[in-house]
Scaffold this motif. Structure first.
Motif, PDB file in Angstrom:
ATOM      1  N   PHE A 178       0.864  -1.105   0.206  1.00 13.78           N
ATOM      2  CA  PHE A 178       0.050   0.012   0.067  1.00 13.78           C
ATOM      3  C   PHE A 178       0.981   1.150  -0.004  1.00 13.78           C
ATOM      4  O   PHE A 178       0.328   2.399  -0.323  1.00 13.78           O
ATOM      5  CB  PHE A 178      -1.001  -0.091   1.134  1.00 13.78           C
ATOM      6  CG  PHE A 178      -1.866  -1.195   1.212  1.00 13.78           C
ATOM      7  CD1 PHE A 178      -3.124  -1.016   0.564  1.00 13.78           C
ATOM      8  CD2 PHE A 178      -1.586  -2.078   2.200  1.00 13.78           C
ATOM      9  CE1 PHE A 178      -4.020  -2.225   0.576  1.00 13.78           C
ATOM     10  CE2 PHE A 178      -2.538  -3.292   2.063  1.00 13.78           C
ATOM     11  CZ  PHE A 178      -3.666  -3.267   1.516  1.00 13.78           C
ATOM     12  N   ARG A 184       3.457  -0.483  -4.719  1.00 15.07           N
ATOM     13  CA  ARG A 184       1.912  -0.458  -4.090  1.00 15.07           C
ATOM     14  C   ARG A 184       1.023  -0.646  -5.329  1.00 15.07           C
ATOM     15  O   ARG A 184       1.437  -0.540  -6.484  1.00 15.07           O
ATOM     16  CB  ARG A 184       1.819   1.162  -3.641  1.00 15.07           C
ATOM     17  CG  ARG A 184       1.798   2.094  -4.829  1.00 15.07           C
ATOM     18  CD  ARG A 184       1.838   3.705  -4.480  1.00 15.07           C
ATOM     19  NE  ARG A 184       0.617   4.188  -3.449  1.00 15.07           N
ATOM     20  CZ  ARG A 184      -0.393   4.914  -4.071  1.00 15.07           C
ATOM     21  NH1 ARG A 184      -0.469   5.010  -5.262  1.00 15.07           N
ATOM     22  NH2 ARG A 184      -1.307   4.827  -3.284  1.00 15.07           N
ATOM     23  N   TRP A 239      -4.027   6.091   1.189  1.00 14.26           N
ATOM     24  CA  TRP A 239      -4.539   5.084   0.160  1.00 14.26           C
ATOM     25  C   TRP A 239      -5.904   4.681   0.635  1.00 14.26           C
ATOM     26  O   TRP A 239      -6.711   4.534  -0.515  1.00 14.26           O
ATOM     27  CB  TRP A 239      -3.487   3.745   0.260  1.00 14.26           C
ATOM     28  CG  TRP A 239      -3.604   2.683  -0.725  1.00 14.26           C
ATOM     29  CD1 TRP A 239      -2.868   2.534  -1.923  1.00 14.26           C
ATOM     30  CD2 TRP A 239      -4.797   1.641  -0.832  1.00 14.26           C
ATOM     31  NE1 TRP A 239      -3.340   1.535  -2.674  1.00 14.26           N
ATOM     32  CE2 TRP A 239      -4.435   1.064  -2.190  1.00 14.26           C
ATOM     33  CE3 TRP A 239      -5.652   1.222  -0.219  1.00 14.26           C
ATOM     34  CZ2 TRP A 239      -5.086   0.115  -2.676  1.00 14.26           C
ATOM     35  CZ3 TRP A 239      -6.628   0.124  -0.624  1.00 14.26           C
ATOM     36  CH2 TRP A 239      -6.261  -0.229  -1.888  1.00 14.26           C
TER      37      TRP A 239
END
Length: 425
Positions: A178, A184, A239
Motif C-alpha cells: 500500500f 504499491r 490509500w
C-alpha cells in the motif's frame, strides 16, 4: 480509526445500562461488554465490537474454548513470517496497461470459444473456474487474497501475544502493498475480472476487494507497535481514502451497488469496513442502515430463500456467501448502533428467515432420520461447515443456543481464528 471516546457521567450511565438492555432486544451485545473493554478494543472491524480485549484476557487465563484457536493462530503466524510480502508488481506482465502497479485479474468463469481459432471472445461456464484466470504471471487474484490473510494473521497474533516480530512482518506487508511507490497497488480495481475479447475489466470484479479491505482493517491491530508509526498509518489512510472514493464514486461502483445479490452485499461490507477504518462513522451508519431495504428486503424471500443465489450452478455456496455477508453486516452494525438482526419486513423477510431456510441442510439430524436433499443446482459437493461463521455470528446476535449447537457440530472450527474474533457468548 475511531478515537477512544471520553464519556460524560450521563453517557457512562447510558452505556452501562445499555449493556444490560441490549441483549433483551436481540441486538448483538453481551452483558460482559464493559466500558473499559470497549475503550481498550483495537480499531479492527473484522472482530465483534468489544470482543478482542475479552479474548486476550481469556487466553491469559487459559480459557479452553480459546486456546486451540490461539495456538493455531500462532502456528499460522510463524509460517507467515517465512512468506515474502506479496505485491501486484510480482506479476511479469499487465495485459491491459502494462503498468504492474495496476491490479489485474481475468474472469474466472469465462473460457475460450472452442469454435474460434483464437478462442475470442471467451464464453461463460458459470461456476467452473478456468485455471488460466489464476495464472500468477499476469493475474493478481491469489496475491490479493494472500495480502489479507497474511496481515490479519500476523496483526492478530501480535495483538494477542505482544510479539513484535509479528508486527514487524505485518507492517512490512502493508508497506509493500500500500505505501511503497515502487510496489504499491494503485487504489482501484479497474482491470479486475477482464474477459478476453470483450473488455479490459468489469464492475463485478469489485468483489475481489476482500483481501485488501481485510489487510487495511487489520492494520488497526498494530497500533502501539514500534514497527508501525503515525507516519505509516497516515500514508495508509491516504490509500484507503483514495480507494474508498473510487469504490463508491466510480462508474464501476455505481453499477456494483445496484446488484441485488452477493455482489451488492459484499459491496456494502467493504464500504462499511473501509469507512469504519477511516473513522467515518456517519458513512458507515448510513451504509449499514440502507441494508434493511436494499439487501434484506430485496434479496430474501418471505420463506428465507435467496432466489438470486439459488439460480446459480453452485447454489448452496452462493447462498452461504450472501448469508455470511448479511450476518457480517449485522455484526458491523453493532459498532454504530444499527440493528439488522431484528429487522423484518411486513411480509417476514429477515436474516433470521434466511438462516432458517439453510438450517435444515447443515443441522445434524437425529439418528435414523433420512438426509435432507438440496433441490437446487450444485455442481460441486457442498460442505456444511462453511456456514459455521454465519451461525456463530447469529448465535450471538440472536442469543440463540440452537445456532451455537450447529457450530459445535464442526470440530475443525474450534481451531479457527474466527473463535478469537467472534467468540461465543
Amino acid at each position: 480509526m475511531i478515537p477512544k471516546s471520553r464519556f460524560s457521567l450521563l453517557g457512562f450511565l447510558f452505556l452501562v445500562l445499555g449493556s444490560f438492555v441490549l441483549p433483551q432486544t436481540g441486538f448483538a451485545q453481551t452483558k460482559s461488554t464493559t466500558v473499559s473493554a470497549l475503550d481498550e478494543a483495537p480499531s479492527f472491524f473484522g472482530a465483534r465490537r468489544g470482543a478482542l480485549p475479552r479474548v486476550k484476557e481469556g487466553i491469559s487465563k487459559g480459557d479452553p474454548s480459546l486456546i486451540p484457536a490461539y495456538e493455531a493462530l500462532l502456528k499460522a503466524a510463524d509460517e507467515a513470517l517465512k512468506i515474502k510480502p506479496p505485491t501486484v508488481t510480482d506479476k511479469t506482465r499487465h495485459p491491459v496497461t502494462g503498468n504492474l502497479n495496476d491490479y489485474y485479474t481475468q474472469a474466472p468463469y469465462l473460457w475460450p470459444d472452442p469454435s474460434k481459432s483464437d478462442g475470442l471472445p471467451y464464453l461463460p461456464k458459470d461456476g467452473v473456474i478456468n485455471p488460466e484466470s489464476r495464472n500468477p504471471d499476469f493475474a493478481d487474484y491469489s496475491r490479493g487474497q494472500e495480502i489479507g490473510r497474511l496481515v490479519e494473521t500476523l496483526a492478530l497474533a501480535y495483538y494477542l501475544s505482544g510479539k513484535e516480530t509479528y508486527a514487524a512482518h505485518a507492517a512490512q506487508c502493508l508497506q509493500v502493498w500500500f505505501n511503497n511507490p515502487a510496489t504499491r497497488m494503485n487504489p482501484h480495481l479497474q482491470y479486475a475480472q477482464a474477459v478476453p475479447g470483450r473488455n479490459e475489466g468489469r464492475y463485478i470484479g469489485m468483489i475481489e476487494a476482500g483481501g485488501v479491505v481485510q489487510a487495511v482493517d487489520a492494520a488497526g491491530l498494530l497500533d502501539g507497535s514500534t514497527h508501525w508509526n503515525k507516519k505509516d498509518r497516515k500514508a495508509l489512510e491516504v490509500w484507503i481514502t483514495d480507494f474508498l472514493d473510487w469504490f463508491m464514486n466510480s462508474e464501476y461502483g455505481r453499477e456494483e451497488v445496484q446488484m441485488r445479490q452477493n455482489h451488492g452485499t459484499m459491496f456494502d461490507v467493504r464500504v462499511a469496513r473501509l469507512a469504519l477504518a477511516l473513522g467515518k462513522t456517519d458513512l458507515a451508519r448510513k451504509k449499514l442502515t440502507s441494508v434493511k431495504e436494499n439487501r434484506i428486503a430485496r434479496q430474501i424471500e418471505p420463506d428465507g430463500a435467496q432466489p438470486m443465489e439459488l439460480r446459480r450452478t453452485k447454489s448452496f455456496n452462493y447462498s452461504e456467501m450472501n448469508l455470511t455477508g448479511l450476518t457480517e453486516l449485522a455484526t458491523l452494525g453493532e459498532w454504530v448502533g444499527v440493528d439488522l438482526w431484528t429487522y423484518e419486513t411486513a411480509d417476514g423477510r429477515s436474516i433470521r428467515r434466511a438462516l432458517e431456510f439453510l438450517r435444515p441442510y447443515v443441522q445434524k439430524l437425529p439418528e435414523g432420520w433420512p438426509p435432507r436433499f438440496w433441490h437446487y443446482k450444485q455442481i460441486v459437493p457442498f460442505h456444511p461447515e462453511i456456514l459455521a461463521p454465519a451461525f456463530r455470528m447469529a448465535s450471538i446476535g440472536y442469543q440463540e443456543e440452537e445456532y451455537e449447537a450447529i457450530v459445535e457440530q464442526f470440530p475443525s472450527f474450534k481451531a479457527s481464528s474466527f473463535q478469537l474474533t467472534h467468540p461465543k457468548r
